[in-house]
Scaffold this active site. Structure first.
Site, mmCIF file in Angstrom:
data_model
loop_
_atom_site.group_PDB
_atom_site.id
_atom_site.type_symbol
_atom_site.label_atom_id
_atom_site.label_comp_id
_atom_site.label_asym_id
_atom_site.label_seq_id
_atom_site.Cartn_x
_atom_site.Cartn_y
_atom_site.Cartn_z
ATOM 1 N N ALA A 34 0.810 -1.216 0.000
ATOM 2 C CA ALA A 34 0.000 0.000 0.000
ATOM 3 C C ALA A 34 0.844 1.266 0.000
ATOM 4 O O ALA A 34 0.359 2.338 -0.368
ATOM 5 C CB ALA A 34 -0.925 0.006 1.213
ATOM 6 N N GLY A 38 9.666 -2.224 1.143
ATOM 7 C CA GLY A 38 10.636 -2.170 2.231
ATOM 8 C C GLY A 38 10.022 -1.837 3.564
ATOM 9 O O GLY A 38 10.644 -2.034 4.609
ATOM 10 N N GLY A 39 8.793 -1.285 3.548
ATOM 11 C CA GLY A 39 8.078 -1.024 4.780
ATOM 12 C C GLY A 39 8.667 0.080 5.635
ATOM 13 O O GLY A 39 9.511 0.870 5.191
ATOM 14 N N ALA A 314 12.658 -5.751 13.221
ATOM 15 C CA ALA A 314 12.706 -6.151 11.815
ATOM 16 C C ALA A 314 13.238 -7.564 11.641
ATOM 17 O O ALA A 314 12.719 -8.337 10.824
ATOM 18 C CB ALA A 314 13.563 -5.159 11.029
ATOM 19 N N HIS A 437 42.613 -11.800 18.823
ATOM 20 C CA HIS A 437 43.127 -10.710 19.656
ATOM 21 C C HIS A 437 43.893 -9.717 18.786
ATOM 22 O O HIS A 437 44.671 -10.123 17.931
ATOM 23 C CB HIS A 437 44.060 -11.267 20.732
ATOM 24 C CG HIS A 437 44.734 -10.203 21.543
ATOM 25 N ND1 HIS A 437 44.091 -9.546 22.569
ATOM 26 C CD2 HIS A 437 45.985 -9.657 21.460
ATOM 27 C CE1 HIS A 437 44.923 -8.658 23.092
ATOM 28 N NE2 HIS A 437 46.078 -8.703 22.444
#
Length: 461
Positions: A34, A38-39, A314, A437
């Site tokens: 809508a 990708g929202g 997400a 390290h």
């Protein structure tokens, strides 16, 4: 009526992976969007926020670089910053659209609503499918007395830094969103006051590491007030007069700010979906009820991500989307609830698994190991020696129960801990693993060893 094997409603971080996984498993898939592909996360959430956090962190580091011989006075072009943020988003949204197309997922723009158990309507047309995945996400939660507008921002409006940095900003909400945006604006020049209703920031997280994060933020200059609520505000000539009150009632105080950011949480986005026509039930908070297979109360209908249940993250949505798609394709996938959380402040905060308090309530004989970043050679070379790594384990079985980190790159460090929890590792497994390290990751090994009073680079007490 066009028919599909699977229709995914929403293409956010849960929806688009679900659509792709469905296609990978041989299903004919339709994805309905809508708004933007990708929202929220990609367009007005995770990604643009992290872009601004990086910019603000760079400014902060440059201002403090004189300690190692670098003199710099950064000048920030807010319009260029906004354009760079948008460029990052555009590149990623284009990538998602390309992935959908490349996997032969059909993309349809429009608002979907259920007409019945196996049908939806989009743009006046009807579409049917054997299975549906609801991935419509969430929206900012409003706060009574603080309607969103020019003076009261939600998290989406707060991203538009190119429109100006307020001299004084009140942030209401001490969760991840409020903390991240509050620090962005502080580092870009705002005088920030942040209030949280609960006794401590990050109220759902580990108390000790949350307190250390608060201490670091206050040391940097943010004003953090917990056990406080905002009652209302009045706009006057000199600014917004906000009435603050103790959370349990009593003392009141008025502060004056230029803008207010409300970040008190998010609510599921289900309005207008016609869930009742599909037979989909929601709980008392409006979240769609699901089981470990991501199935709703309606056969063949799944729900994932923010619309389904907390935490609203997400990466949780993405995993849930894969589970739902695999089950829609006939598999038997289950969602494993080992979900890490990250707050991308400086220092970062991250956690996964049970806190000390949760573990004790669950009946475990709890032991804790800690390793401070002040004893980490790599942290010192990065100029980020604040914070610690905390390992929570069961004294009887040595089972790893939880890990919490506050310090540099905590979000990257928590991934190893999440894998360990998912695999059912013991605390000794972490201690026995050789870490390179000098790295920050050595701290996880040392914290595990500290639980057994065998750490090398701190005194075991």
């Amino acid at each position: 009526m066009k028919t599909y094997d699977l229709i995914v409603i929403g293409t956010g971080p849960g929806g688009y992976p679900a659509a792709i996984r469905g296609a990978q498993l041989g299903l004919k898939v339709l994805a309905v969007e809508a708004a933007e592909v990708g929202g929220v996360c990609l367009n007005v959430g995770c990604i643009p926020t992290k872009a601004l956090l990086h910019a603000a962190e760079t400014v902060h580091h440059l201002k403090g670089a004189e300690g190692f011989g670098l003199k710099a006075k950064p000048e920030l072009d807010l319009k260029k910053l906004g354009a760079w943020r948008d460029g990052v988003v555009k590149k990623l949204t284009g990538g998602v659209a390309g992935l959908l197309k490349g996997n032969k997922v059909e993309l349809l723009r429009g608002f979907a609503r259920f007409k019945g158990p196996r049908e939806i309507e989009v743009n006046g047309e009807t579409y049917g499918a054997q299975s549906f995945i609801i991935a419509t996400g969430s929206e900012p939660m409003p706060l009574k007395g603080f309607p969103f507008g020019e003076d009261v921002w939600d998290s989406t409006r707060a991203l538009r830094v190119e429109e100006g940095i307020p001299k004084r900003l009140l942030v209401i909400g001490g969760g991840a969103v409020g903390l991240e945006l509050g620090q962005i604006y502080h580092r870009l020049g705002s005088e920030v006051t942040l209030i949280e209703y609960m006794p401590e920031i990050l109220p759902a997280g580990d108390r000790e590491t949350a307190a250390l994060l608060r201490k670091a933020l206050e040391k940097e200059g943010l004003k953090v007030r917990t056990g406080t609520k905002a009652v209302g505000y009045e706009k006057k000539q000199d600014g917004l007069h906000v009435l603050l009150e103790a959370a349990q009632g009593g003392s009141q105080e008025e502060i004056v700010v230029d803008k207010i950011l409300v970040a008190v949480g998010r609510r599921p986005r289900t309005e207008g979906l016609g869930l009742e026509k599909a037979g989909v039930k929601v709980d008392e908070r409006g979240f769609i009820q699901v089981n470990a297979r991501m199935e709703t109360s309606a056969p063949g209908v799944y729900a994932i991500g923010d619309v389904a249940r907390p935490p609203l993250l997400a990466h949780k949505a993405m995993k849930e989307g894969l589970v739902a798609a695999e089950n829609a394709a006939g598999k038997n996938a289950l969602f494993d609830f080992q979900v890490p959380s990250v707050v991308y402040t400086g220092p970062e905060w991250a956690g996964v698994g049970l806190t000390e308090e949760e573990a004790r309530k669950a009946g475990y004989n709890v032991k804790v190991g800690k390793f401070p970043f002040s004893a980490s050679g790599r942290a010192l070379t990065l100029g980020g020696a604040e914070g610690l790594i905390k390992v929570v384990g069961d004294a009887e079985t040595d089972l790893l129960l939880g890990v919490f980190v506050v310090g540099p790159q905590a979000g990257e460090l928590i991934a190893e801990a999440t894998l360990a929890l998912e695999m059912g590792a013991t605390v000794s497994d972490l201690g026995l693993t050789i870490h390179p390290h000098p790295t920050l990751s050595e701290g996880l090994m040392e914290a595990a060893e500290a639980l057994h009073k065998q750490a090398i680079h701190i005194l075991n007490r």
